[in-house]
Write an enzyme that holds these catalytic residues in place. Structure first.
Site, PDB file in Angstrom:
ATOM      1  N   CYS A 409      21.535 -34.867 -20.207  1.00  0.00           N
ATOM      2  CA  CYS A 409      20.222 -34.684 -19.607  1.00  0.00           C
ATOM      3  C   CYS A 409      19.221 -35.504 -20.409  1.00  0.00           C
ATOM      4  O   CYS A 409      19.592 -36.235 -21.330  1.00  0.00           O
ATOM      5  CB  CYS A 409      19.816 -33.212 -19.548  1.00  0.00           C
ATOM      6  SG  CYS A 409      19.431 -32.486 -21.158  1.00  0.00           S
ATOM      7  N   HIS A 582      11.756 -27.342 -21.116  1.00  0.00           N
ATOM      8  CA  HIS A 582      11.814 -27.668 -22.540  1.00  0.00           C
ATOM      9  C   HIS A 582      11.229 -29.048 -22.750  1.00  0.00           C
ATOM     10  O   HIS A 582      10.976 -29.787 -21.795  1.00  0.00           O
ATOM     11  CB  HIS A 582      13.262 -27.609 -23.053  1.00  0.00           C
ATOM     12  CG  HIS A 582      14.230 -28.401 -22.239  1.00  0.00           C
ATOM     13  ND1 HIS A 582      14.812 -27.892 -21.086  1.00  0.00           N
ATOM     14  CD2 HIS A 582      14.725 -29.650 -22.361  1.00  0.00           C
ATOM     15  CE1 HIS A 582      15.623 -28.787 -20.562  1.00  0.00           C
ATOM     16  NE2 HIS A 582      15.584 -29.881 -21.308  1.00  0.00           N
TER      17      HIS A 582
END
Length: 663
Positions: A409, A582
């Site tokens: 990611c 995040h």
């Protein structure tokens, strides 16, 4: 879910993005050195602050001239050696290090010294060539005898190989690259002179602004514009040529745009850089900001052309060169009848640059179009209608067994960790205990590290650039993607000894044996659990989860903006009513300790067209949060556990649900 196309349509965009990131990685770590040089230059050169802001010294103290390298100390001092030697060498070292760690950095620095000595202009462009070239070539040379050196001779071979190859590249740089860059500088000056001679002044920005950010500003300004401007000023008492390169407006507009629309280190350092640039006249301080995002040169050209056009309209100019190019020096040298035109040229050029740069920065941070995501999600929902093995995976270059799978990611912190946990359990449950699934940031992917790479659909093109020979799989729903079952089917076909895997529940045995318990570790403290979230939008929910992390002292306040930036890049929606916002990979320095926050919403939020009831904010300082994310993934794969979270009456009830899952 659409498969990865054989020839992605975003190829050009990905290449530009990759090139911009590479330039940024070379220049941005050295911003502190640029600021140090800018301060020393603004303070101690002959036209600097110390000698220019006081009339008390007919002969300033010798230490000022000694540091600045002027007067009796011409050719010495600190200013010249810093821009000629220190800054290019740092860029060359960093460029080599990006390619091949410290060893590549050392060879890159050696090679850079060659181009520095082979040219009379600051060799920033040469450093950007020789630094990465040194690291890349050293990496490939080392590969020739990797594993073939007799024990005990490794250090001897490695050190002499780096020294010999670095010396060779330095000679090549001295005789080859240095003169080429010097020739480019001369050519650029000739083109500017042609435009000046043919009354095309505003169009000189088409060359001046790009040349400036390649650190050819002094060659153009002092080599061409100053001699021509001086001759014109002798005849007319002023010259607009002194302002073609020295106008501080465009640089100010760019830095103001970064202050408002920028992110991370660039945004944090922009205010200081703006002061040094505008009042100190050190234009080089803003060049790295353009180099990190090359498309911003459009804003600089627009601002430069605006300033020149205004000066032409008002027939304004300076009596003498503004050195350095600060607003103070510009106003001091402005002709008596030119103050209105000069001030307007600075203000309007800054305004135009600010607007154009702001649009480019905002556009750069927009998420992918929702219609593409919706179409891809619709196709993924057609489970079993189109398999990876029959399409993208069948066309991969690697046809052997698959033993290493990387789930990548943007930051390698949350989404990939949870997806990797789910996929690892499916793989283990299918009997492929020798297949390892791990998570990684897409920027850290390396060729040969993985046989198969799983990414969010918006990151697949970048992952293909980093690991071109691996099988690539795009997913949209991290929690319940049918692609995981298709990957297991592929393992059955590719790997010997595989079990009957397809469709196996991810909640069955597996995992890494970690037993992180939140009530014991405090990874989710009770004060960071909110059961009645107040946000009504995705942005508000991210801020709510991030503010809990800030309030607990786990992260700096700037980390919340990094969470928003991450969401603009790639959605953190995981599926099954869960989102895990995040920060970006670059924002990990803002994390003080590993911690999670938990927010529950009574009504589902719209998360890019998908419902979310639970938001878990993540601050990961190391690897300790990964086992916890694995447990969370298992919870949200179980409808009964999700219902328990819905009915939880206290933070203790939430941790009880999460603790009930074995690590």
């Amino acid at each position: 879910m659409s498969t990865t196309p054989e020839t992605p349509r975003v190829g050009v965009r990905v290449h530009v993005q990759k090139f911009g990131t590479f330039l940024s990685n070379m220049v941005m770590p050295n911003i502190g050195a640029f600021i140090a040089w800018g301060l020393i230059t603004a303070l101690f050169i002959e036209a600097g602050w110390i000698t220019g802001l006081t009339d008390l010294w007919d002969h300033p103290s010798s230490w000022v001239a000694e540091i600045g390298g002027w007067g009796d100390f011409a050719g010495g001092g600190i200013v010249g050696p810093m821009i000629v030697y220190l800054l290019p060498t740092l860029i060359g070292y960093t460029g080599g290090k990006v390619v091949y760690d410290v060893r590549g950095g050392v060879v890159g620095a050696i090679a850079t010294i060659g181009v520095i000595a082979g040219s009379s202009v600051p060799m920033f462009l040469g450093a950007m060539v020789m630094g990465p070239l040194g690291g890349w070539s050293m990496k490939h040379i080392d590969a020739i005898w990797d594993g073939k050196i007799r024990p005990g001779f490794e250090m001897l071979v490695n050190n002499f190989a780096a020294g010999i190859w670095g010396a060779f590249l330095a000679v090549i740089g001295f005789f080859g690259v240095g003169p080429l860059v010097q020739a480019f500088s001369t050519f650029a000056g000739n083109v500017v002179e042609f435009l000046v001679d043919n009354s095309l002044l505003p169009f000189t920005s088409l060359l001046i602004e790009p040349a400036k950010v390649l650190f050819l500003n002094n060659a153009i300004n002092h080599g061409v514009l100053t001699p021509l401007g001086t001759a014109e000023a002798v005849e007319n008492g002023k010259s607009v040529l002194f302002l073609l390169e020295a106008n501080p407006g465009p640089g100010l507009g760019l830095l103001l745009a970064f202050m408002v629309f920028g992110t991370g280190i660039a945004r944090a350092s922009a205010p200081g850089a703006a002061i040094i640039h505008f009042f100190g006249g050190i234009h080089e301080i803003y060049f790295p900001y353009v180099l990190m995002k090359p498309k911003l040169i459009i804003a600089m050209i627009a601002g430069g052309m605006t300033g020149i056009f205004v000066n032409v309209i008002f027939d304004s100019g300076l009596r003498a060169p503004a050195a350095p190019g600060s607003i103070i020096a510009v106003l001091i040298q402005t002709a008596g009848d030119s103050y209105v035109g000069v001030v307007l040229s600075v203000v309007l050029s800054a305004a135009v640059t600010f607007v154009v740069a702001g649009v480019l920065l905002k556009t750069d941070r927009q998420p992918q179009e929702e219609d593409l995501a919706a179409a891809t999600a619709k196709m993924e929902g057609m489970k079993g209608k189109r398999s990876i093995a029959g399409t993208a995976l069948a066309g991969a270059t690697r046809g052997g067994p698959i033993h290493r799978i990387i789930f990548a990611c943007d930051a390698g912190m949350g989404s990939s960790a949870m997806g990797a946990s789910i996929l690892q359990r499916k793989v283990n449950a299918a009997g492929f205990d020798d297949v390892v699934v791990r998570n990684e940031a897409v920027a850290n992917l390396k060729e040969g590290d993985a046989d198969l790479v799983v990414t969010h659909q918006d990151l697949t093109a970048r992952a293909e650039q980093r690991a071109p020979s691996a099988v690539h799989v795009s997913v949209d729903n991290f929690m319940g993607s049918p692609r995981y079952d298709e990957i297991v089917d592929l393992l059955v076909k590719r790997n010997s000894g595989g079990g009957d895997a397809a469709g196996t529940d991810a909640g069955e045995a597996g995992g890494d044996g970690s037993t992180v318990t939140m009530t014991r570790t405090g990874v989710i403290p009770e004060q960071s659990v909110v059961l009645t979230g107040t946000a009504t939008s995705r942005e508000g929910a991210i801020a709510e989860a991030g503010d809990l992390l800030v309030a607990s002292g786990a992260v700096d306040a700037a980390y919340v903006e990094a969470m928003h930036e991450r969401e603009r890049s790639v959605s953190t929606h995981m599926g099954n009513l869960l989102a895990i916002p995040h920060g970006t990979n670059e924002a990990k320095s803002l994390v003080r300790r590993t911690e999670l926050s938990f927010v529950r919403y009574a009504e589902p939020l719209d998360w890019g067209g998908k419902p979310v009831e639970f938001v878990i904010g993540i601050a990961g300082a190391g690897k300790e949060h990964l086992a916890l994310l694995s447990r969370i993934a298992q919870v949200f794969l179980d409808a009964d556990q999700v219902e328990r979270l819905r009915s939880a009456q206290s933070p203790a009830d939430v941790t009880a649900v999460l603790d009930s899952i074995e690590g």
